[in-house]
Design a protein around this motif. Structure first.
Motif, mmCIF file in Angstrom:
data_model
loop_
_atom_site.group_PDB
_atom_site.id
_atom_site.type_symbol
_atom_site.label_atom_id
_atom_site.label_comp_id
_atom_site.label_asym_id
_atom_site.label_seq_id
_atom_site.Cartn_x
_atom_site.Cartn_y
_atom_site.Cartn_z
ATOM 1 N N SER A 1 0.813 -1.222 0.000
ATOM 2 C CA SER A 1 0.000 0.000 0.000
ATOM 3 C C SER A 1 0.840 1.263 0.000
ATOM 4 O O SER A 1 0.298 2.363 0.031
ATOM 5 C CB SER A 1 -0.922 0.010 1.226
ATOM 6 O OG SER A 1 -0.162 -0.096 2.414
ATOM 7 N N GLY A 2 2.146 1.143 -0.015
ATOM 8 C CA GLY A 2 3.024 2.306 -0.011
ATOM 9 C C GLY A 2 4.223 2.093 -0.902
ATOM 10 O O GLY A 2 4.473 0.990 -1.413
ATOM 11 N N LEU A 3 5.005 3.155 -1.096
ATOM 12 C CA LEU A 3 6.128 3.127 -2.020
ATOM 13 C C LEU A 3 7.194 2.116 -1.598
ATOM 14 O O LEU A 3 7.709 1.367 -2.431
ATOM 15 C CB LEU A 3 6.746 4.517 -2.133
ATOM 16 C CG LEU A 3 8.013 4.624 -2.987
ATOM 17 C CD1 LEU A 3 7.746 4.187 -4.420
ATOM 18 C CD2 LEU A 3 8.558 6.060 -2.938
ATOM 19 N N VAL A 4 7.525 2.090 -0.296
ATOM 20 C CA VAL A 4 8.616 1.217 0.155
ATOM 21 C C VAL A 4 8.271 -0.249 -0.068
ATOM 22 O O VAL A 4 9.059 -1.010 -0.651
ATOM 23 C CB VAL A 4 8.929 1.472 1.653
ATOM 24 C CG1 VAL A 4 9.962 0.464 2.149
ATOM 25 C CG2 VAL A 4 9.444 2.891 1.848
ATOM 26 N N ALA A 5 7.092 -0.657 0.379
ATOM 27 C CA ALA A 5 6.688 -2.058 0.215
ATOM 28 C C ALA A 5 6.580 -2.415 -1.267
ATOM 29 O O ALA A 5 7.009 -3.504 -1.699
ATOM 30 C CB ALA A 5 5.365 -2.320 0.915
ATOM 31 N N PHE A 6 6.026 -1.502 -2.054
ATOM 32 C CA PHE A 6 5.899 -1.735 -3.495
ATOM 33 C C PHE A 6 7.267 -1.909 -4.145
ATOM 34 O O PHE A 6 7.468 -2.796 -4.979
ATOM 35 C CB PHE A 6 5.152 -0.559 -4.127
ATOM 36 C CG PHE A 6 5.160 -0.549 -5.626
ATOM 37 C CD1 PHE A 6 4.497 -1.525 -6.352
ATOM 38 C CD2 PHE A 6 5.844 0.442 -6.320
ATOM 39 C CE1 PHE A 6 4.506 -1.517 -7.743
ATOM 40 C CE2 PHE A 6 5.862 0.456 -7.708
ATOM 41 C CZ PHE A 6 5.193 -0.526 -8.411
ATOM 42 N N THR A 7 8.238 -1.086 -3.749
ATOM 43 C CA THR A 7 9.585 -1.177 -4.313
ATOM 44 C C THR A 7 10.257 -2.488 -3.928
ATOM 45 O O THR A 7 10.891 -3.147 -4.761
ATOM 46 C CB THR A 7 10.442 0.010 -3.835
ATOM 47 O OG1 THR A 7 9.811 1.239 -4.220
ATOM 48 C CG2 THR A 7 11.838 -0.047 -4.431
ATOM 49 N N VAL A 8 10.115 -2.876 -2.664
ATOM 50 C CA VAL A 8 10.731 -4.128 -2.205
ATOM 51 C C VAL A 8 10.165 -5.315 -2.977
ATOM 52 O O VAL A 8 10.915 -6.174 -3.470
ATOM 53 C CB VAL A 8 10.520 -4.310 -0.687
ATOM 54 C CG1 VAL A 8 10.923 -5.716 -0.250
ATOM 55 C CG2 VAL A 8 11.312 -3.268 0.090
ATOM 56 N N VAL A 9 8.842 -5.384 -3.089
ATOM 57 C CA VAL A 9 8.225 -6.505 -3.796
ATOM 58 C C VAL A 9 8.609 -6.490 -5.280
ATOM 59 O O VAL A 9 8.867 -7.542 -5.876
ATOM 60 C CB VAL A 9 6.689 -6.471 -3.629
ATOM 61 C CG1 VAL A 9 6.027 -7.519 -4.524
ATOM 62 C CG2 VAL A 9 6.313 -6.714 -2.180
ATOM 63 N N SER A 10 8.681 -5.314 -5.880
ATOM 64 C CA SER A 10 9.090 -5.213 -7.284
ATOM 65 C C SER A 10 10.514 -5.710 -7.477
ATOM 66 O O SER A 10 10.829 -6.389 -8.466
ATOM 67 C CB SER A 10 8.977 -3.764 -7.776
ATOM 68 O OG SER A 10 7.645 -3.310 -7.733
ATOM 69 N N CYS A 11 11.395 -5.390 -6.519
ATOM 70 C CA CYS A 11 12.780 -5.853 -6.601
ATOM 71 C C CYS A 11 12.871 -7.368 -6.425
ATOM 72 O O CYS A 11 13.672 -8.034 -7.091
ATOM 73 C CB CYS A 11 13.637 -5.146 -5.553
ATOM 74 S SG CYS A 11 13.921 -3.399 -5.916
ATOM 75 N N VAL A 12 12.049 -7.919 -5.531
ATOM 76 C CA VAL A 12 12.011 -9.382 -5.366
ATOM 77 C C VAL A 12 11.525 -10.027 -6.667
ATOM 78 O O VAL A 12 12.054 -11.057 -7.110
ATOM 79 C CB VAL A 12 11.111 -9.777 -4.184
ATOM 80 C CG1 VAL A 12 10.902 -11.286 -4.140
ATOM 81 C CG2 VAL A 12 11.700 -9.287 -2.873
ATOM 82 N N LEU A 13 10.538 -9.397 -7.282
ATOM 83 C CA LEU A 13 10.029 -9.899 -8.565
ATOM 84 C C LEU A 13 11.130 -9.869 -9.620
ATOM 85 O O LEU A 13 11.294 -10.823 -10.402
ATOM 86 C CB LEU A 13 8.839 -9.044 -8.998
ATOM 87 C CG LEU A 13 7.924 -9.556 -10.102
ATOM 88 C CD1 LEU A 13 7.343 -10.915 -9.758
ATOM 89 C CD2 LEU A 13 6.811 -8.534 -10.357
ATOM 90 N N GLY A 14 11.893 -8.773 -9.654
ATOM 91 C CA GLY A 14 13.009 -8.665 -10.585
ATOM 92 C C GLY A 14 14.086 -9.704 -10.309
ATOM 93 O O GLY A 14 14.662 -10.286 -11.236
ATOM 94 N N PHE A 15 14.353 -9.972 -9.027
ATOM 95 C CA PHE A 15 15.338 -10.991 -8.666
ATOM 96 C C PHE A 15 14.891 -12.371 -9.143
ATOM 97 O O PHE A 15 15.679 -13.133 -9.711
ATOM 98 C CB PHE A 15 15.530 -10.999 -7.147
ATOM 99 C CG PHE A 15 16.432 -12.093 -6.656
ATOM 100 C CD1 PHE A 15 17.808 -11.981 -6.761
ATOM 101 C CD2 PHE A 15 15.905 -13.249 -6.095
ATOM 102 C CE1 PHE A 15 18.641 -12.998 -6.319
ATOM 103 C CE2 PHE A 15 16.727 -14.269 -5.642
ATOM 104 C CZ PHE A 15 18.098 -14.139 -5.757
ATOM 105 N N GLY A 16 13.615 -12.692 -8.930
ATOM 106 C CA GLY A 16 13.094 -13.974 -9.378
ATOM 107 C C GLY A 16 13.203 -14.133 -10.880
ATOM 108 O O GLY A 16 13.559 -15.210 -11.387
#
Length: 404
Positions: free
Chosen positions: A297-312
């Motif tokens: 629901s916020g920028l930080v959590a969204f960025t972290v999940v997006s980076c995990v997605l990129g790592f995968g």
């Protein structure tokens, strides 16, 4: 199957990977401006989006013919020809007087990409010893991603100096050099001994290896669907959170940077420990990240999940090509890889379509979660169908239908 013969990797580095870097650069230069060019030629927003999709359509329609061309003329000349066709497509797009001509150029670029990508994979599959294969093909995928990452910046610089046509000039020049470098590829031993003349049919390869296509091939189709959905999920969920386009672009870029950093270690793990050690974790990480995305629901959590997605996504770099190479037969390899790429492209086209359909029926969050479930399903299919050790997978059982 490729034998574990000695190979001069340094001799292959520039002619094998240079064209992929340059093709990726050219593609990256034009991708951000295709829709804008279509709009300038009078297309509506939905029509402009459809024109962008013509790149995928061209690839989807031409994968099997590309395999026939590669088998007939050889990988080196297929790469050179694909680069030349891409130059023609770039010129058509740059000078198009109408939307119809521009759309033809975009479609032609997709055809060019289909031939190019199949030929480069087929070449490295044959040229590289099996115990280096995953590293070689992961690097191939990584190099292409680096080109796609750099291309938009060069395209933007050219546009600043001229107009939208500048991006197509960058693409055309990159493909000219790609063709010249591709012409330096050493001839494969199998080509010089005349194996290209062996009579093989696409129907025969499809019949003989249908069990592989119905197991691992289905997994690859699911992988492609998840990967294609990822490219749409990040900007759409950013908009849903009320983030600015600039912020969304930065997050996408950071995730893409992580994606590019891990391709070689992933390839080494596949070579040393086995394909499952990367293919299954890649889909698990992407599936779980997609399930978590609607919970942010916020920028930080969204960025972290997006980076995990990129790592995968990054640790899975080259896995589709590697598995295709592992299962492809020595005779009929190009035809096999053409069918393999067809399955991948069907998934890549269907993933965003499913995302759109679920969004219309339910909500964006539910659609993203559904993409996550597809990722977990892909992990299960790959766990069950991919061999647990490196090396050639079990040979397909003989069939009575027309073989190759």
């Amino acid at each position: 199957m490729t034998t574990d013969r000695p190979v001069d990797l340094r001799r292959l580095a520039i002619p094998a990977y240079g064209p992929s870097l340059l093709f990726g650069l050219g593609e990256g230069a034009i991708l951000p401006v295709v829709a804008l060019s279509a709009r300038d030629l009078g297309a509506s927003v939905p029509m402009a989006a459809a024109v962008v999709m013509l790149i995928n359509v061209g690839s989807l329609l031409f994968n099997v013919p590309a395999s026939v061309i590669t088998h007939r003329f050889g990988e080196r000349w297929a790469i050179v020809g694909a680069a030349a066709l891409g130059v023609v497509a770039s010129v058509l797009c740059a000078l198009a007087p109408s939307l119809a001509v521009f759309a033809s150029g975009v479609l032609l670029f997709g055809v060019s990409a289909s031939v190019f990508m199949l030929a480069r994979q087929s070449y490295l599959t044959e040229a590289i010893p099996a115990h280096y294969r995953a590293r070689a093909l992961s690097t191939l995928g990584g190099v292409m991603r680096v080109g796609v990452f750099v291309g938009p910046f060069l395209g933007a610089a050219a546009i600043q100096l001229t107009d939208l046509r500048g991006a197509y000039v960058v693409c055309g020049l990159a493909l000219v050099v790609a063709g010249l470098v591709g012409a330096l590829l050493p001839e494969l031993p199998s080509r010089s001994t005349g194996s290209a003349a062996t009579p093989v049919t696409v129907r025969g390869v499809l019949s003989e290896h249908r069990r592989t296509f119905l197991t691992v091939g289905v997994g690859i189709m699911l992988v492609a669907a998840v990967r294609a959905s990822r490219q749409v999920v990040i900007p759409l969920w950013a908009e849903n959170l009320g983030l600015s386009p600039q912020t969304a672009s930065i997050v996408y870029g950071v995730a893409g940077g992580i994606d590019m950093l891990v391709f070689y270690p992933a390839g080494k793990v596949m070579d040393v420990r086995g394909r499952r050690w990367v293919t299954v974790p890649s889909m698990l990480v992407m599936g779980l990240a997609l399930l978590a995305m609607p919970l942010t629901s916020g920028l930080v959590a969204f960025t972290v999940v997006s980076c995990v997605l990129g790592f995968g996504n990054g640790i899975g770099s080259g896995m589709v090509m590697t598995l295709g190479a592992d299962f492809s037969p020595p005779v009929g390899r190009a035809q096999f890889l053409g069918i393999w790429r067809e399955l991948s492209d069907i998934g890549a086209t269907g993933g965003p379509a499913l995302l759109s359909g679920f969004t219309a029926l339910l909500s964006l969050g539910a659609a993203i979660a559904a993409s996550g479930v597809i990722g977990l399903l892909a992990a299960v299919v790959l766990w069950r169908s991919v061999p647990s050790v490196t090396g050639r997978p079990p040979a397909p059982r003989p069939t009575r239908a027309g073989g190759s």
